[in-house]
Write an enzyme that holds these catalytic residues in place. Sequence first.
Site, PDB file in Angstrom:
ATOM      1  N   TYR A   1      -9.830 -10.448  10.414  1.00 50.44           N
ATOM      2  CA  TYR A   1     -10.178 -11.024   9.116  1.00 50.44           C
ATOM      3  C   TYR A   1     -10.534 -12.500   9.243  1.00 50.44           C
ATOM      4  CZ  TYR A   1      -8.478  -6.661   7.184  1.00 50.44           C
ATOM      5  OH  TYR A   1      -8.316  -5.324   6.893  1.00 50.44           O
TER       6      TYR A   1
ATOM      7  N   HIS B   1      -0.903   0.120   5.673  1.00 44.71           N
ATOM      8  CA  HIS B   1      -1.479   1.125   6.578  1.00 44.71           C
ATOM      9  C   HIS B   1      -0.565   2.335   6.799  1.00 44.71           C
ATOM     10  CE1 HIS B   1      -4.550  -1.850   8.546  1.00 44.71           C
ATOM     11  NE2 HIS B   1      -4.506  -1.940   7.222  1.00 44.71           N
TER      12      HIS B   1
ATOM     13  N   GLN C   1       0.818  -1.213   0.000  1.00 40.81           N
ATOM     14  CA  GLN C   1       0.000   0.000   0.000  1.00 40.81           C
ATOM     15  C   GLN C   1       0.853   1.264   0.000  1.00 40.81           C
ATOM     16  OE1 GLN C   1      -2.536  -0.441   3.430  1.00 40.81           O
ATOM     17  NE2 GLN C   1      -3.640  -2.182   2.567  1.00 40.81           N
TER      18      GLN C   1
ATOM     19  N   TYR D   1      -9.722   7.462  19.835  1.00 41.30           N
ATOM     20  CA  TYR D   1     -10.768   6.881  18.997  1.00 41.30           C
ATOM     21  C   TYR D   1     -10.758   5.347  19.003  1.00 41.30           C
ATOM     22  CZ  TYR D   1     -12.045  11.537  18.150  1.00 41.30           C
ATOM     23  OH  TYR D   1     -12.486  12.834  18.376  1.00 41.30           O
TER      24      TYR D   1
ATOM     25  N   GLU E   1     -14.952   3.552   9.741  1.00 44.36           N
ATOM     26  CA  GLU E   1     -15.496   4.648  10.545  1.00 44.36           C
ATOM     27  C   GLU E   1     -15.371   5.998   9.867  1.00 44.36           C
ATOM     28  OE1 GLU E   1     -14.260   2.732  14.921  1.00 44.36           O
ATOM     29  OE2 GLU E   1     -13.468   4.688  14.295  1.00 44.36           O
TER      30      GLU E   1
END
Length: 382
Positions: free
Chosen positions: A273, A156, A90, A262, A252
């Site tokens: 997963y 991430h 990513q 949070y 979210e």
Amino acid sequence: MSARSLAIVSVLAAALAAPAFALDRTFVTEKVKIRVETVAQGLEHPWGLAFLPDGNFLVTERRGFLRIVTPEGKIGNAIYGVPQVDARGQGGLLDVALDPDFAENRLVYLSYAEKGGDGKNGTAVARGHLTESLSPQLRNVEVIFRQQPKLPSTLHFGSRLVFDREGHLFITMGERSKKEFRGQAQELSSHLGKIVRIRPDGTVPDDNPFVNREGALPEIWSWGHRNAQGAALHPETGRLWENEHGPRGGDEVNIPEPGKNYGWPVVTYGTEYSGLPVGEGESAAPGMEEPAHYWVPSIGPSGMAFYTGDAIPEWKGSLFVGGLARPGLYRLSLDGDKVTGDEPMLKDLGLRIRDVRQGPDGALYLLTDEEDGQLLRIVKAE
């Protein structure tokens, strides 16, 4: 293999290699009939989009290229001077943002996965001066922020860039995914799973919530985030809103306030997963903030934009979110800070929407996360 079989294989291979067709289609949504049209195609996994004052677009490609795209769809050569990126998984070149005073200083900000030693990497932000020439370059490039610690992961990174009304820069970041270090989202001595707020030169504002807390990194604005890939300022309140990927379910939308937690990975509306619970399997806990909205199952939220334009008045006040896991565009209806509706759109296109922006012309612009990615424009259909 027979000649006929070879011919069939050749045809299939050509079809798979062929570029995506340019779009010019109409869709009926809950509030308005729209037309989706291709501005440009042939972008390789585009990630971030910014609008230049001359009417051109500035687009990042994840493998490390920054390009100017014209309104007629011409894609320029890669701009020289972009920092080297770690384009694995990513990672790569991510978001792009213009300085609030770009017309005077020509400063461009880039977020990206930066290499470290021993296969490690981390989210970083650099800025440079975009020259005004036939072959534009980024000059005087300097790194103004580096996520700490760097870790061995290709997942991430976040990372959206948003300037607030006072000129501070918000940077959203992920917690790098792996179980052995994702818990650092709950540690104020780490940048993982945080949103940070800095000045444009990388220094820390005096009113950041953890400036005077021993053991806490002063750049941190909010914490307990998983992988925030969308962010935008509310047009009326000026407050930051962000979206982030949950695990299996539990994506979210949050309204991050200074110093607030949070919850990830202590609380979530998703599961691992594998289907097993995350942590104790709790979705709420004292001292941890509830999301303004969440999705189960996941949509894989990415780019995000509030719509304020006159070109599609029926959409005024809506929040738009791009979907990656469930490809499409999602329109959230709002009543103040409350999400009152969630309308999926463009699902039958099957396109992963990486970025969403409102253009100066009032149209809505999308980037599709594909090998043959497109810059799309949404306008009201006649």
